[in-house]
Design an enzyme around this catalytic site. Structure first.
Site, PDB file in Angstrom:
ATOM      1  N   LYS A   1       0.835  -1.196   0.000  1.00  0.00           N
ATOM      2  CA  LYS A   1       0.000   0.000   0.000  1.00  0.00           C
ATOM      3  C   LYS A   1       0.878   1.258   0.000  1.00  0.00           C
ATOM      4  O   LYS A   1       2.101   1.171   0.221  1.00  0.00           O
ATOM      5  CB  LYS A   1      -0.925  -0.060   1.226  1.00  0.00           C
ATOM      6  CG  LYS A   1      -1.889  -1.256   1.184  1.00  0.00           C
ATOM      7  CD  LYS A   1      -2.789  -1.298   2.412  1.00  0.00           C
ATOM      8  CE  LYS A   1      -3.780  -2.443   2.333  1.00  0.00           C
ATOM      9  NZ  LYS A   1      -4.701  -2.463   3.501  1.00  0.00           N
TER      10      LYS A   1
ATOM     11  N   TYR B   1     -12.032  -2.730  -3.511  1.00  0.00           N
ATOM     12  CA  TYR B   1     -12.593  -2.873  -2.153  1.00  0.00           C
ATOM     13  C   TYR B   1     -14.120  -2.819  -2.154  1.00  0.00           C
ATOM     14  O   TYR B   1     -14.712  -2.422  -1.158  1.00  0.00           O
ATOM     15  CB  TYR B   1     -12.029  -1.772  -1.249  1.00  0.00           C
ATOM     16  CG  TYR B   1     -10.649  -2.080  -0.690  1.00  0.00           C
ATOM     17  CD1 TYR B   1     -10.382  -3.271  -0.009  1.00  0.00           C
ATOM     18  CD2 TYR B   1      -9.610  -1.152  -0.796  1.00  0.00           C
ATOM     19  CE1 TYR B   1      -9.122  -3.543   0.520  1.00  0.00           C
ATOM     20  CE2 TYR B   1      -8.334  -1.425  -0.264  1.00  0.00           C
ATOM     21  CZ  TYR B   1      -8.117  -2.619   0.392  1.00  0.00           C
ATOM     22  OH  TYR B   1      -6.867  -2.880   0.929  1.00  0.00           O
TER      23      TYR B   1
ATOM     24  N   PHE C   1     -15.421   3.399   7.331  1.00  0.00           N
ATOM     25  CA  PHE C   1     -14.044   3.772   7.014  1.00  0.00           C
ATOM     26  C   PHE C   1     -13.754   3.749   5.517  1.00  0.00           C
ATOM     27  O   PHE C   1     -12.641   4.079   5.102  1.00  0.00           O
ATOM     28  CB  PHE C   1     -13.050   2.866   7.763  1.00  0.00           C
ATOM     29  CG  PHE C   1     -13.184   1.392   7.473  1.00  0.00           C
ATOM     30  CD1 PHE C   1     -12.638   0.828   6.325  1.00  0.00           C
ATOM     31  CD2 PHE C   1     -13.865   0.558   8.355  1.00  0.00           C
ATOM     32  CE1 PHE C   1     -12.761  -0.526   6.046  1.00  0.00           C
ATOM     33  CE2 PHE C   1     -14.000  -0.801   8.094  1.00  0.00           C
ATOM     34  CZ  PHE C   1     -13.441  -1.348   6.928  1.00  0.00           C
TER      35      PHE C   1
ATOM     36  N   ARG D   1      -1.789 -14.562   3.532  1.00  0.00           N
ATOM     37  CA  ARG D   1      -2.485 -13.863   4.633  1.00  0.00           C
ATOM     38  C   ARG D   1      -1.755 -14.078   5.962  1.00  0.00           C
ATOM     39  O   ARG D   1      -1.661 -13.165   6.781  1.00  0.00           O
ATOM     40  CB  ARG D   1      -3.929 -14.367   4.757  1.00  0.00           C
ATOM     41  CG  ARG D   1      -4.792 -14.104   3.536  1.00  0.00           C
ATOM     42  CD  ARG D   1      -5.450 -12.776   3.548  1.00  0.00           C
ATOM     43  NE  ARG D   1      -6.441 -12.619   4.589  1.00  0.00           N
ATOM     44  CZ  ARG D   1      -7.218 -11.542   4.712  1.00  0.00           C
ATOM     45  NH1 ARG D   1      -7.110 -10.531   3.848  1.00  0.00           N
ATOM     46  NH2 ARG D   1      -8.098 -11.454   5.679  1.00  0.00           N
TER      47      ARG D   1
ATOM     48  N   ARG E   1       2.784  -7.079   9.047  1.00  0.00           N
ATOM     49  CA  ARG E   1       2.128  -6.016   9.825  1.00  0.00           C
ATOM     50  C   ARG E   1       2.621  -6.016  11.271  1.00  0.00           C
ATOM     51  O   ARG E   1       2.785  -4.955  11.880  1.00  0.00           O
ATOM     52  CB  ARG E   1       0.615  -6.187   9.769  1.00  0.00           C
ATOM     53  CG  ARG E   1       0.031  -5.861   8.380  1.00  0.00           C
ATOM     54  CD  ARG E   1      -1.375  -6.401   8.259  1.00  0.00           C
ATOM     55  NE  ARG E   1      -2.024  -6.039   7.003  1.00  0.00           N
ATOM     56  CZ  ARG E   1      -3.115  -6.645   6.538  1.00  0.00           C
ATOM     57  NH1 ARG E   1      -3.659  -7.640   7.231  1.00  0.00           N
ATOM     58  NH2 ARG E   1      -3.652  -6.268   5.399  1.00  0.00           N
TER      59      ARG E   1
ATOM     60  N   ASN F   1      -1.908  -0.175   7.325  1.00  0.00           N
ATOM     61  CA  ASN F   1      -1.368  -1.512   7.604  1.00  0.00           C
ATOM     62  C   ASN F   1      -0.509  -2.103   6.475  1.00  0.00           C
ATOM     63  O   ASN F   1      -0.320  -3.304   6.378  1.00  0.00           O
ATOM     64  CB  ASN F   1      -2.483  -2.468   8.054  1.00  0.00           C
ATOM     65  CG  ASN F   1      -3.532  -2.686   6.992  1.00  0.00           C
ATOM     66  OD1 ASN F   1      -3.457  -2.116   5.911  1.00  0.00           O
ATOM     67  ND2 ASN F   1      -4.517  -3.509   7.300  1.00  0.00           N
TER      68      ASN F   1
ATOM     69  N   HIS G   1      -1.701  -5.582   1.389  1.00  0.00           N
ATOM     70  CA  HIS G   1      -2.977  -6.263   1.139  1.00  0.00           C
ATOM     71  C   HIS G   1      -2.695  -7.670   0.631  1.00  0.00           C
ATOM     72  O   HIS G   1      -1.742  -7.883  -0.115  1.00  0.00           O
ATOM     73  CB  HIS G   1      -3.782  -5.509   0.069  1.00  0.00           C
ATOM     74  CG  HIS G   1      -4.834  -6.367  -0.570  1.00  0.00           C
ATOM     75  ND1 HIS G   1      -6.072  -6.554   0.001  1.00  0.00           N
ATOM     76  CD2 HIS G   1      -4.820  -7.124  -1.697  1.00  0.00           C
ATOM     77  CE1 HIS G   1      -6.773  -7.392  -0.760  1.00  0.00           C
ATOM     78  NE2 HIS G   1      -6.027  -7.750  -1.793  1.00  0.00           N
TER      79      HIS G   1
ATOM     80  N   GLU H   1      -9.144 -10.209  -8.196  1.00  0.00           N
ATOM     81  CA  GLU H   1      -8.173  -9.123  -8.007  1.00  0.00           C
ATOM     82  C   GLU H   1      -7.057  -9.188  -9.057  1.00  0.00           C
ATOM     83  O   GLU H   1      -6.618  -8.159  -9.565  1.00  0.00           O
ATOM     84  CB  GLU H   1      -7.615  -9.185  -6.581  1.00  0.00           C
ATOM     85  CG  GLU H   1      -8.685  -8.821  -5.548  1.00  0.00           C
ATOM     86  CD  GLU H   1      -8.286  -9.105  -4.106  1.00  0.00           C
ATOM     87  OE1 GLU H   1      -7.157  -9.582  -3.863  1.00  0.00           O
ATOM     88  OE2 GLU H   1      -9.115  -8.842  -3.210  1.00  0.00           O
TER      89      GLU H   1
HETATM   90  P1  GTP Z   1      -6.738  -6.136   2.987  1.00  0.00           P
HETATM   91  O1  GTP Z   1      -5.687  -7.188   2.779  1.00  0.00           O
HETATM   92  O2  GTP Z   1      -6.235  -4.720   2.801  1.00  0.00           O
HETATM   93  O3  GTP Z   1      -7.989  -6.431   2.195  1.00  0.00           O
HETATM   94  O4  GTP Z   1      -7.078  -6.241   4.536  1.00  0.00           O
HETATM   95  P2  GTP Z   1      -7.923  -7.382   5.263  1.00  0.00           P
HETATM   96  O5  GTP Z   1      -8.459  -8.360   4.268  1.00  0.00           O
HETATM   97  O6  GTP Z   1      -7.083  -7.883   6.363  1.00  0.00           O
HETATM   98  O7  GTP Z   1      -9.112  -6.536   5.879  1.00  0.00           O
HETATM   99  P3  GTP Z   1     -10.457  -6.027   5.143  1.00  0.00           P
HETATM  100  O8  GTP Z   1     -10.530  -6.515   3.744  1.00  0.00           O
HETATM  101  O9  GTP Z   1     -11.589  -6.310   6.051  1.00  0.00           O
HETATM  102  O10 GTP Z   1     -10.219  -4.440   5.137  1.00  0.00           O
HETATM  103  C1  GTP Z   1      -9.504  -3.820   4.091  1.00  0.00           C
HETATM  104  C2  GTP Z   1      -8.675  -2.704   4.664  1.00  0.00           C
HETATM  105  O11 GTP Z   1      -9.520  -1.711   5.192  1.00  0.00           O
HETATM  106  C3  GTP Z   1      -7.768  -3.102   5.842  1.00  0.00           C
HETATM  107  O12 GTP Z   1      -6.552  -3.642   5.438  1.00  0.00           O
HETATM  108  C4  GTP Z   1      -7.578  -1.771   6.533  1.00  0.00           C
HETATM  109  O13 GTP Z   1      -6.574  -0.987   5.883  1.00  0.00           O
HETATM  110  C5  GTP Z   1      -8.923  -1.104   6.316  1.00  0.00           C
HETATM  111  N1  GTP Z   1      -9.760  -1.326   7.489  1.00  0.00           N
HETATM  112  C6  GTP Z   1     -10.393  -2.463   7.865  1.00  0.00           C
HETATM  113  N2  GTP Z   1     -11.061  -2.292   9.005  1.00  0.00           N
HETATM  114  C7  GTP Z   1     -10.840  -1.001   9.359  1.00  0.00           C
HETATM  115  C8  GTP Z   1     -11.274  -0.195  10.452  1.00  0.00           C
HETATM  116  O14 GTP Z   1     -11.990  -0.647  11.347  1.00  0.00           O
HETATM  117  N3  GTP Z   1     -10.840   1.101  10.464  1.00  0.00           N
HETATM  118  C9  GTP Z   1     -10.052   1.619   9.494  1.00  0.00           C
HETATM  119  N4  GTP Z   1      -9.655   2.886   9.566  1.00  0.00           N
HETATM  120  N5  GTP Z   1      -9.616   0.890   8.461  1.00  0.00           N
HETATM  121  C10 GTP Z   1     -10.019  -0.390   8.391  1.00  0.00           C
HETATM  122 MG    MG Z   2      -9.472  -7.820   2.548  1.00  0.00          MG
END
Ligand code: GTP
Ligand code: MG
Length: 148
Positions: free
Chosen positions: A9, A49, A57, A85, A102, A112, A115, A126
């Protein structure tokens, strides 16, 4: 072999973590089959996304992801989606184990660093979204040293 979409990212790029993150996937034995630096548009990131579009968010997430270039990659290997992951760590870096990307480099859920696809199905979607031109096919001489 399974493929997964991994993306560094904008915060990971800005902080100079491209090399260390790529190194971890290489060292683990995964094969790099696509790679590019891209400054994505908000529209493209909204597609990436789209499952999260109802979340509070979401606007902040799109703004952060569009704030600078990302490194888009496809890595191939055994159980690539799940293992990818595990290597990234939990979504919230405060819950990520040390030794994960992370868990070693990040603190905030909204910053974070990386992805990774969450299922084989989303990996396919994707990879098609980020690499419409396709991935690269080649053989690695070390494959017999990595796979039985
Ligand atoms: P990705 O690998 O980026 O898809 O992350 P993930 O699969 O572990 O989590 P998810 O797909 O649910 O969320 C995508 C991204 O949104 C996360 O990596 C975070 O950067 C952001 N995100 C998720 N939950 C939160 C939250 O509660 N607050 C904020 N600010 N950002 C969030
Ligand atoms: Mg995700």
């Amino acid at each position: 072999k399974e493929q997964t979409y991994i993306m560094i990212k904008p915060d990971g790029v800005q902080r100079g973590l491209v090399g260390p993150i790529i190194s971890r996937f290489e060292a683990r034995g995964f094969k790099l089959v696509a790679l590019k630096l891209v400054h994505a548009t908000p529209e493209h990131l909204q597609k990436h996304y789209e499952d999260l579009k109802e979340k509070s968010f979401f606007p902040g997430l799109i703004k952060y992801m569009a704030s600078g270039p990302v490194v888009a990659m496809v890595w191939e290997g055994l159980d690539a989606v799940k293992t990818g992951r595990v290597m990234l760590g939990a979504t919230n870096p405060l819950a990520s184990a040390p030794g994960t990307i992370r868990g070693d480099y990040a603190l905030a859920v909204g910053r974070n660093i990386c992805h990774g696809s969450d299922s084989v199905d989303s990996a396919k979607k994707e990879i098609a979204l980020w690499f419409p031109e396709g991935i690269v096919q080649y053989n690695t001489l070390l494959a017999p040293m990595i796979f039985e």
